[in-house]
Design an enzyme around this catalytic site. Structure first.
Site, short mmCIF file in Angstrom:
data_model
loop_
_atom_site.label_atom_id
_atom_site.label_comp_id
_atom_site.label_asym_id
_atom_site.label_seq_id
_atom_site.Cartn_x
_atom_site.Cartn_y
_atom_site.Cartn_z
N ARG A 96 9.15 11.19 -2.93
CA ARG A 96 9.43 10.22 -1.87
C ARG A 96 10.94 10.02 -1.67
O ARG A 96 11.39 9.73 -0.57
CB ARG A 96 8.74 8.89 -2.15
CG ARG A 96 9.06 8.27 -3.50
CD ARG A 96 8.24 7.02 -3.77
NE ARG A 96 8.37 6.60 -5.15
CZ ARG A 96 8.55 5.34 -5.52
NH1 ARG A 96 8.62 4.37 -4.62
NH2 ARG A 96 8.64 5.02 -6.80
N SER B 82 9.74 1.35 -0.95
CA SER B 82 8.81 2.28 -1.60
C SER B 82 8.94 3.69 -1.04
O SER B 82 8.69 4.66 -1.75
CB SER B 82 7.37 1.79 -1.43
OG SER B 82 7.17 0.58 -2.12
N GLU C 119 -0.35 -1.24 10.50
CA GLU C 119 -0.22 0.22 10.59
C GLU C 119 -0.73 0.79 11.91
O GLU C 119 -0.16 1.76 12.42
CB GLU C 119 -0.97 0.86 9.42
CG GLU C 119 -0.34 0.62 8.06
CD GLU C 119 -0.78 -0.67 7.40
OE1 GLU C 119 -0.38 -0.91 6.24
OE2 GLU C 119 -1.53 -1.44 8.05
N PHE D 180 -3.04 4.12 3.77
CA PHE D 180 -2.86 3.33 4.99
C PHE D 180 -2.47 4.20 6.19
O PHE D 180 -2.69 3.83 7.34
CB PHE D 180 -1.78 2.26 4.78
CG PHE D 180 -2.00 1.41 3.57
CD1 PHE D 180 -3.28 1.07 3.15
CD2 PHE D 180 -0.92 0.94 2.84
CE1 PHE D 180 -3.48 0.29 2.02
CE2 PHE D 180 -1.11 0.15 1.71
CZ PHE D 180 -2.39 -0.18 1.30
N HIS E 104 2.85 7.95 -1.94
CA HIS E 104 1.88 7.37 -2.89
C HIS E 104 0.48 7.98 -2.71
O HIS E 104 -0.53 7.27 -2.69
CB HIS E 104 1.83 5.86 -2.72
CG HIS E 104 3.07 5.16 -3.15
ND1 HIS E 104 4.31 5.46 -2.62
CD2 HIS E 104 3.29 4.16 -4.05
CE1 HIS E 104 5.25 4.68 -3.16
NE2 HIS E 104 4.66 3.89 -4.05
N ARG F 208 4.30 9.27 -5.49
CA ARG F 208 5.04 8.14 -6.05
C ARG F 208 5.87 8.47 -7.29
O ARG F 208 7.02 8.05 -7.38
CB ARG F 208 4.05 7.02 -6.39
CG ARG F 208 4.70 5.83 -7.07
CD ARG F 208 3.65 4.86 -7.57
NE ARG F 208 4.22 3.59 -8.03
CZ ARG F 208 3.51 2.63 -8.59
NH1 ARG F 208 2.21 2.77 -8.76
NH2 ARG F 208 4.11 1.52 -8.97
#
Length: 325
Positions: free
Chosen positions: A13, A40, A61, A86, A112, A170
């Site tokens: 990421r 994140s 979203e 998501f 993630h 992640r």
């Protein structure tokens, strides 16, 4: 066999976030959207440098996807980022109708993903996303293996006209691919040459496959051909078929559900091309995950290097029996 060096642990990421900031400096048409997960996804620097081109949508979203589609109509290149779960199942209708159906130039960037999300557990561990996205007509699906490859892929999709699903993870994982690589969408990478078995892997399991191949070579003198399939769709059929022409058997490895992933795509190729060879699929066996440390989850759900080794051994027995008939 060729040995790859672990140049240090880095998050995939972070490769996305760093490349996004680089793109922002080079191309004023690049815009970014996030669903309340800026840190994140390492999108902080982009948001600080280009506040007029960064849109914090919040936990909405579906709105993010529709706004991204609208921005693409204005000739912008939207990068919409959130967690993989998501980014797909929660907003599938919006992706299908607003992006895929009209072939919008939107980059859906999903962090993630898979079991290695870890402690957040089953509700956040997306193991169905590759299947969902590859079924959408015109959607390009990319799953990167380390920091360097994620960085290169992010640069590449900015220059690609059409909808893209970019999947990364992640945890900090071994960074082993070339820092100066040029990412070619739809082109698999032959990492090691071998004659006994083909191992085709994607995402975090590429490193696990390389480690499995090294162990098999050192302890059993088994020669493994390892292929990094970073693009699930369009799939590089030629590279895969050239390999199985030589090895006559194939193991696929992915951090995804058994159903709908890379393994099934390759099974379809083998069937339609009339290849009658043994295949084994290393994947999560039609179940949800659970909370735990990434390395422990890979082991429990049998998608780590030891599981790949076990699949190779079983497959080679099947290959031997088939050759005796």
């Amino acid at each position: 066999m060729k040995i790859y060096e672990n140049k240090g642990l880095k998050e995939t990421r972070a490769g996305f976030g760093d490349a996004l900031t680089f793109l922002g400096r080079k191309n004023t048409k690049v815009v970014a959207l996030c669903a309340d997960l800026t840190s994140s996804l390492f999108m902080d620097q982009f948001s600080k440098e280009f506040p007029e081109r960064f849109f914090q949508i919040g936990i909405a979203e579906a709105n993010m996807i529709n706004i991204a589609a609208g921005l693409s109509i204005g000739n912008y290149i939207p990068f919409a980022g959130t967690f993989a779960n998501f980014a797909t199942s929660r907003v599938y209708d919006q992706i299908r109708q607003s992006i895929a159906y009209s072939y919008k130039n939107v980059k859906i960037c999903a962090s993630h993903s898979g079991l290695t999300l870890g402690e957040d557990g089953a509700t956040h561990q997306s193991l169905e996303d590759i299947g969902l996205m590859k079924m959408l007509p015109g959607m390009t699906v990319i799953n990167t293996c380390d920091y360097n490859q994620t960085y290169a892929a992010t640069l590449a999709i900015a220059n690609y006209l059409g909808p893209v699903y970019l999947r990364f993870g992640r945890p900090s994982v071994p960074n082993f691919t070339n820092e100066s690589q040029i990412f070619q969408i739809g082109k698999a990478l032959l990492l090691t040459e071998g004659k006994d078995v083909t191992i085709v892997s994607t995402g975090h399991l590429v490193w696990e496959s390389l480690e499995a191949a090294k162990i098999l070579h050192e302890k059993k003198r088994i020669s493994c051909e390892v292929i990094n399939v970073h693009t699930i769709k369009p799939l590089d059929e030629k590279t895969i078929l050239n390999s199985v022409d030589k090895t006559k058997c194939i193991v696929t490895a992915e951090e995804h559900n058994y159903w709908g992933g890379l393994g099934e795509s390759i099974a379809r190729i083998l069937t339609t091309k009339r290849y009658s060879i043994p295949q084994s699929i290393v994947a999560v066996n039609d179940t949800f995950g659970e909370s735990g440390k990434p390395i422990e989850l890979l082991k429990k759900y049998k998608i780590d290097r030891d599981s790949i080794i076990d699949h190779v051994k079983i497959l080679l027995k099947k290959k031997s029996n088939q050759e005796k008939k």
